[in-house]
Design an enzyme around this catalytic site. Structure first.
Site, short mmCIF file in Angstrom:
data_model
loop_
_atom_site.label_atom_id
_atom_site.label_comp_id
_atom_site.label_asym_id
_atom_site.label_seq_id
_atom_site.Cartn_x
_atom_site.Cartn_y
_atom_site.Cartn_z
N HIS A 197 0.81 -1.23 0.00
CA HIS A 197 0.00 0.00 0.00
C HIS A 197 0.84 1.28 0.00
CE1 HIS A 197 -0.24 1.25 4.42
NE2 HIS A 197 0.31 0.06 4.53
N CYS A 334 -0.49 8.90 19.34
CA CYS A 334 -1.29 9.09 20.56
C CYS A 334 -0.99 7.93 21.48
CB CYS A 334 -2.76 9.14 20.19
SG CYS A 334 -3.76 9.63 21.58
#
Ligand code: PLP
Length: 428
Positions: A197, A334
């Protein structure tokens, strides 16, 4: 609303030819590639054609390609497949988490791991790799091109060091394959990771190059797929997509697409650097002396630039740009509910605030000059608006004026440092 996607290091859109090549394998060509009947033979042939295409792109034998579920699995297979109890591994502080966290896991299990630091250009020094060698070193894992800065590492040099020491060398080439020539013999690697990808192929499929003779233990057990190196029914449409993407990438490199991409990236970068107190993170002009001739023209892969804009919060900029139709990213992650700045930029020694104010722009084959112009229309005004609201920026600006007035200008680069010493705190 017009949308421009400049986050191709996160993922790239499928090329239409890739989608067309994959389509029949979602429908009428559904056989299990291990079945001996017509349906199986049809898909087996497609898988083997793709293996040839990936091998052609990397300059290796088809039998040395192991298809996986992506870059992460290929990285894990390389690390866990080679390392045995008591082994020492050498890697770097700027690797992708697919390598870093695999190594950290092994450390928890009692393996020894050396993490080579980088200097501010974001380049691993091969001399550090040589110095880190120990009698029990089994594997060196250094990436080809960094996903956040695009900086190309001196992999051929490291390959030589590994070969002389009789140590396996794995390189995560996920961000290099398809963008610049990647040839396993020139690198001298034993293992190399590819992810479909990132080269306009589908998500969820990748490959590991495994040099003939490399002792590799599988990490998952089942049938004897992929010559017993990776058990599990093959993802045929995905593999076909990877094969087609590899074919198109090779044709593109032969046409000089990498040069065109670099021109586009350079225009974007040059214009963005007109924004006051901004700069490129990582090597960008002269190649590192240890980089080989092949890498020399490419201190970075041609599609990436990572730029800091002093006095802004990168996350806020990403969101503000998204509202205007431009997709870019920060390397921030995060963790436990808090935004952690990019481990790569921190490893390069950037002050925390500069790392937080950095944005990655990464182009793909679908991007046009108009896309770059769109970015150049929206980024400067958005940076200016965010800076107006930023107390840090106002403080930096006042300091900059003060420094200029006293003819003691530290220059843009010295601004943060000057601020740190004036305020008596080090912003890093
Ligand atoms: N290695 C690098 C350098 C990457 O950039 C990525 C993806 O961002 C990976 C590995 C993981 O690849 P995948 O998304 O196929 O698991």
């Amino acid at each position: 609303m017009r949308r421009v996607y400049l986050d191709n290091n996160a993922t790239t859109p499928l090329l239409p030819e890739v989608l067309e090549a994959m389509r029949p394998y979602f429908a009428e060509r559904f056989g299990n590639a291990s079945s001996i009947h017509h349906h199986g033979q049809e898909t087996r042939a497609a898988v083997e054609r793709s293996r040839e295409s990936v091998a052609a792109l990397l300059g290796c034998r088809a039998s040395e390609i192991v298809f996986t579920s992506g870059g992460t699995e290929a990285d894990n297979l390389a690390v866990f497949g080679v390392a045995q109890a008591g082994d020492h591994i050498i890697t770097s502080t700027i690797e992708h988490h697919a390598v870093l966290n695999a190594c950290r896991h092994l450390e928890e299990k009692g393996f020894e791991v050396t993490y080579i630091p980088v200097e501010k250009r974001g380049v691993v020094d091969p001399a550090d790799v040589r110095r880190a060698l120990r009698p029990n070193t089994k594997l060196i894992c250094i990436m080809f091109a960094n996903n956040e800065t695009g900086v190309v590492q001196p992999v051929a040099e490291i390959g030589k060091i590994a070969a002389e020491a009789g140590v396996y060398f794995h390189t995560d080439a996920v961000q290099a394959v398809g963008k610049i020539p990647v040839h396993v013999e020139e690198i001298g690697c034993d293992l190399l990771t590819v992810s479909a990808h990132k080269l306009h192929g589908p998500q969820g499929v990748g490959a590991l190059y495994v040099r003939k003779g490399t002792e590799l233990e599988p990490v998952q057990y089942g049938g004897r797929h992929e010559r017993s190196r990776r058990a599990g029914t093959e993802n045929v449409p995905g593999i076909v997509g990877l094969g087609k993407a590899a074919e198109l990438a090779l044709a593109g490199l032969e046409r000089g697409d990498d040069q065109k991409m670099a021109e586009l990236r350079n225009r974007l970068e040059r214009e963005l650097l007109r924004i006051e107190v901004s700069g490129v993170n990582g090597a960008c002009e002269n190649p590192h002396p240890t980089q080989t001739a092949r890498c020399a023209g490419h201190p970075r892969v041609p599609n990436t630039t990572n730029i800091y804009f002093e006095g802004i919060d990168g996350e806020a900029l990403v969101i503000a740009l998204d509202l205007k139709g431009l997709a870019v990213s920060t390397g921030a992650a995060c963790s436990s509910g808090a935004i952690e700045p990019s481990h790569v930029l921190m490893a390069m020694g950037l002050p925390l605030e500069r790392a937080r104010g950095s944005i990655r722009f990464s182009l793909g084959k679908q991007n046009t000059v108009e896309d770059v112009e769109f970015a150049l229309a929206v980024v400067p005004e958005t940076v200016a608006r965010l800076r107006e609201l930023s107390p840090v920026w106002n403080e930096l600006r006042a300091l900059s004026r003060e420094l200029r007035a006293t003819k003691n200008a530290a220059g843009d680069n010295g601004l943060l440092e000057a601020r740190g010493s004036k305020l008596g705190n080090n912003s890093s």
